[in-house]
Design a protein around this motif. Structure first.
Motif, short mmCIF file in Angstrom:
data_model
loop_
_atom_site.label_atom_id
_atom_site.label_comp_id
_atom_site.label_asym_id
_atom_site.label_seq_id
_atom_site.Cartn_x
_atom_site.Cartn_y
_atom_site.Cartn_z
N LYS A 76 0.79 -1.23 0.00
CA LYS A 76 0.00 0.00 0.00
C LYS A 76 0.82 1.29 0.00
O LYS A 76 0.50 2.22 -0.76
CB LYS A 76 -1.01 -0.02 1.15
CG LYS A 76 -2.14 -0.98 0.86
CD LYS A 76 -2.89 -1.40 2.11
CE LYS A 76 -3.26 -2.85 2.08
NZ LYS A 76 -2.14 -3.78 2.42
N PRO A 77 1.87 1.39 0.84
CA PRO A 77 2.60 2.67 0.84
C PRO A 77 3.07 3.12 -0.54
O PRO A 77 2.86 4.29 -0.89
CB PRO A 77 3.76 2.42 1.81
CG PRO A 77 3.25 1.36 2.74
CD PRO A 77 2.39 0.47 1.88
N PRO A 78 3.68 2.23 -1.35
CA PRO A 78 4.14 2.75 -2.65
C PRO A 78 2.98 3.19 -3.54
O PRO A 78 3.11 4.17 -4.30
CB PRO A 78 4.92 1.58 -3.27
CG PRO A 78 4.60 0.38 -2.46
CD PRO A 78 4.14 0.85 -1.11
N VAL A 79 1.86 2.48 -3.45
CA VAL A 79 0.73 2.83 -4.32
C VAL A 79 0.11 4.15 -3.87
O VAL A 79 -0.18 5.04 -4.68
CB VAL A 79 -0.31 1.69 -4.33
CG1 VAL A 79 -1.60 2.14 -5.00
CG2 VAL A 79 0.27 0.47 -5.04
N PHE A 80 -0.10 4.29 -2.56
CA PHE A 80 -0.67 5.55 -2.07
C PHE A 80 0.28 6.71 -2.39
O PHE A 80 -0.14 7.77 -2.83
CB PHE A 80 -0.90 5.49 -0.55
CG PHE A 80 -2.02 4.56 -0.13
CD1 PHE A 80 -3.02 4.19 -1.03
CD2 PHE A 80 -2.09 4.06 1.16
CE1 PHE A 80 -4.06 3.34 -0.65
CE2 PHE A 80 -3.13 3.22 1.56
CZ PHE A 80 -4.11 2.86 0.66
N GLU A 81 1.55 6.48 -2.15
CA GLU A 81 2.51 7.55 -2.39
C GLU A 81 2.53 7.95 -3.87
O GLU A 81 2.53 9.13 -4.21
CB GLU A 81 3.92 7.14 -1.94
CG GLU A 81 4.77 8.36 -1.70
CD GLU A 81 6.28 8.12 -1.80
OE1 GLU A 81 6.99 9.08 -2.11
OE2 GLU A 81 6.73 6.99 -1.56
N ALA A 82 2.52 6.94 -4.72
CA ALA A 82 2.60 7.23 -6.15
C ALA A 82 1.36 8.00 -6.62
O ALA A 82 1.48 8.98 -7.35
CB ALA A 82 2.75 5.93 -6.94
N PHE A 83 0.19 7.55 -6.21
CA PHE A 83 -1.02 8.24 -6.69
C PHE A 83 -1.17 9.62 -6.05
O PHE A 83 -1.69 10.54 -6.70
CB PHE A 83 -2.26 7.37 -6.52
CG PHE A 83 -2.43 6.39 -7.66
CD1 PHE A 83 -2.95 6.82 -8.88
CD2 PHE A 83 -2.03 5.08 -7.53
CE1 PHE A 83 -3.08 5.94 -9.95
CE2 PHE A 83 -2.16 4.19 -8.60
CZ PHE A 83 -2.69 4.62 -9.80
N ASP A 84 -0.72 9.77 -4.81
CA ASP A 84 -0.73 11.12 -4.22
C ASP A 84 0.18 12.05 -5.01
O ASP A 84 -0.17 13.20 -5.31
CB ASP A 84 -0.25 11.07 -2.75
CG ASP A 84 -1.29 10.44 -1.82
OD1 ASP A 84 -2.45 10.26 -2.25
OD2 ASP A 84 -0.92 10.12 -0.67
N ALA A 85 1.36 11.54 -5.33
CA ALA A 85 2.32 12.36 -6.07
C ALA A 85 1.80 12.67 -7.47
O ALA A 85 1.92 13.80 -7.96
CB ALA A 85 3.66 11.63 -6.15
N LEU A 86 1.19 11.66 -8.09
CA LEU A 86 0.69 11.87 -9.45
C LEU A 86 -0.46 12.88 -9.46
O LEU A 86 -0.54 13.72 -10.36
CB LEU A 86 0.23 10.52 -10.04
CG LEU A 86 -0.13 10.53 -11.53
CD1 LEU A 86 1.05 10.99 -12.39
CD2 LEU A 86 -0.59 9.14 -11.97
N GLU A 87 -1.30 12.80 -8.45
CA GLU A 87 -2.41 13.75 -8.37
C GLU A 87 -1.89 15.19 -8.26
O GLU A 87 -2.37 16.10 -8.95
CB GLU A 87 -3.30 13.40 -7.17
CG GLU A 87 -4.55 14.24 -7.09
CD GLU A 87 -5.42 13.92 -5.88
OE1 GLU A 87 -5.11 12.94 -5.16
OE2 GLU A 87 -6.39 14.65 -5.66
N LEU A 88 -0.90 15.37 -7.41
CA LEU A 88 -0.30 16.70 -7.27
C LEU A 88 0.37 17.14 -8.57
O LEU A 88 0.23 18.29 -8.99
CB LEU A 88 0.77 16.68 -6.16
CG LEU A 88 0.29 16.87 -4.73
CD1 LEU A 88 1.47 16.64 -3.78
CD2 LEU A 88 -0.28 18.28 -4.55
N ALA A 89 1.11 16.22 -9.18
CA ALA A 89 1.85 16.57 -10.39
C ALA A 89 0.89 16.95 -11.52
O ALA A 89 1.12 17.93 -12.24
CB ALA A 89 2.76 15.41 -10.81
#
Ligand code: ARG
Length: 457
Positions: free
Chosen positions: A322-335
């Motif tokens: 979960k951490p990598p997926v949450f982190e990736a989608f949070d980052a992608l949303e911001l980007a």
């Protein structure tokens, strides 16, 4: 939850390494959805009584209300979201709560929760990508005829239009959206009912729960259902590729905003200053989009590496999905959000771009093509003659279009005054009318295509 076999509490370090509620609390809505579907199915199949099911559903509603108003007690000692919800349900409704876990395991429970979350993230990303494409389309339309240098090796290559350049990204983000849609279609099968790993002896209806949760069908193999996280990996792969595209555009914005290029600026509210150098206007948002891509790509590597050596079926390693997926989608949303804002607000210096479009012998290819077309020279010979013309112009400190006719004729006697018509960047761009080329009419046609595609949804 498993006290029967145990006589000691977990050691502090056991709890510290095991606890995941801090991360997987984000799955609460999906966990409740999965539990509701499971509960209704158990009742429909006569596995739990209607009265117990009603009590359970009422308790789940009360838990949802607590989640929404922030009063739900998340507790480390209940390890993860599934057991926190179940423990709370027991506190709220007592005995019937113990029947919810019939024919279910945390293994299929987490698999369904996480699939639902990733599916939702893919859908949100597609919507954001379409927003970014719309922003790019609006700017491309505005600048369909505005010249800029096209580069290869970051060296002046041939003139293009800014609209054409921006439309390149519309294509890339369109494929990115397609990748998320493909991943979604493949992941849209329900693991619920796989139970621990082998299926269930109760007369469960996996088709019913799959349909209620919006899945196309139940997954066909219970071991596969609880073991694989390829849906997460595939969406991280899509996220990584998308982040790569965002990063390239971000890099271009950074380059365009250097005073040396001076191709574009961003307004105050999308840039930052320096605490020491008063003249600075820094493209931090673009730089951070570029950096987020690194972290998103790292997430794909992290999860791939967690998964690659695991025997079937579930292993606790998978809690680290979960951490990598949450982190990736949070980052992608911001980007995606930051990029959409930058694209909408970008202020291109069209005069400076146009001047650069005509500099650096950018129409040398047009001269070579003219020699081929008008004088029937083989392209290799035309390339050679043109190279010599560039060398001569460089020596004289002029551009190709300013090179006197005698100079050109000294290189090839057949050259006439007519050649100058193809040596302007306007003419160069206008001539590239092949499908997908940079001629403004082509760019406008592609903009119209994309507007239609986005309108169709
Ligand atoms: N918190 C766990 C996870 O995220 C849930 C599944 C636990 N299953 C188990 N058998 N321990 O993977």
């Amino acid at each position: 939850m498993w006290g029967g076999r145990f006589s000691a509490e977990p050691a502090e370090i056991m709890q510290a390494i095991n606890v995941s509620i801090g991360v997987d609390r984000r799955l609460w809505a999906q966990d409740l959805a999965g539990s509701r579907a499971h509960c209704r199915m158990l009742a429909a199949q006569g596995i739990v009584s209607a009265a117990d099911a009603a009590a359970i559903l009422g308790g789940l509603d009360a838990i949802e209300a607590e989640m929404r108003d922030g009063s739900f007690p998340f507790r480390d000692r209940f390890e993860d979201i599934h057991m926190n919800v179940e423990a709370r349900l027991a506190e709220l409704i007592g005995e019937p709560s113990g029947r919810l876990h019939t024919a279910r395991s945390r293994n299929d429970q987490v698999a369904v929760d996480f699939r639902l979350w990733v599916r939702g993230a893919c859908d949100r990303t597609v919507a954001q990508l379409e927003g970014l494409q719309r922003a790019l389309l609006a700017r491309a339309e505005q600048h369909a005829g505005d010249l800029m240098p096209g580069f290869t090796h970051l060296q002046t290559a041939q003139p293009v239009t800014l609209g054409h350049h921006l439309m390149a990204y519309v294509e890339m983000f369109g494929r990115d959206a397609g990748r998320f849609a493909d991943a979604r279609a493949r992941m849209n099968e329900s693991p619920l009912g796989a139970a621990a790993l082998a299926g269930s002896p109760f007369p469960i209806d996996r088709h019913m729960t799959a349909a209620e949760l919006g899945f196309d069908r139940p997954m066909a193999n219970s071991l596969d259902a609880v073991s694989d996280r390829d849906f997460a990996l595939e969406s991280l792969a899509a996220a990584s590729i998308c982040a790569g595209h965002l990063s390239r555009l971000a890099e271009e914005i950074v380059v365009w905003m250097t005073p040396m290029f001076g191709f574009a600026s961003l307004p105050d509210d999308l840039t930052t200053g320096s605490s020491i150098m008063p003249q600075k206007r820094n493209p931090d948002a673009a730089e951070l989009v570029r950096a987020k891509a690194g972290r998103i790509m790292g997430s794909l590597v992290a999860l791939s590496t967690v998964m690659k050596g695991l025997p079937l079926a579930y292993s606790k390693d998978m809690q680290e999905d979960k951490p990598p997926v949450f982190e990736a989608f949070d980052a992608l949303e911001l980007a995606l959000g930051a990029m959409t804002a930058m694209v909408a607000a970008l202020r291109p210096d069209t005069a400076r771009m146009a001047a650069a479009a005509g500099a650096g012998f950018s129409t040398a290819t047009d001269l070579a093509d003219w020699l081929v077309r008008e004088l029937n020279l083989p392209f290799r010979q035309a390339h050679h003659v043109t190279g010599a013309a560039v060398k001569r112009a460089e020596a004289l400190g002029v551009d190709l279009a300013q090179l006197p006719l005698e100079e050109l004729q000294a290189l090839h006697s057949g050259v006439t005054e007519a050649v100058y018509k193809v040596l302007t960047p306007e003419a160069s761009v206008a001539s590239r009318t092949s499908f997908g080329g940079t001629a403004p009419e082509q760019v406008r046609a592609r903009i119209a295509d994309w507007k239609g595609r986005l309108a169709e949804g």
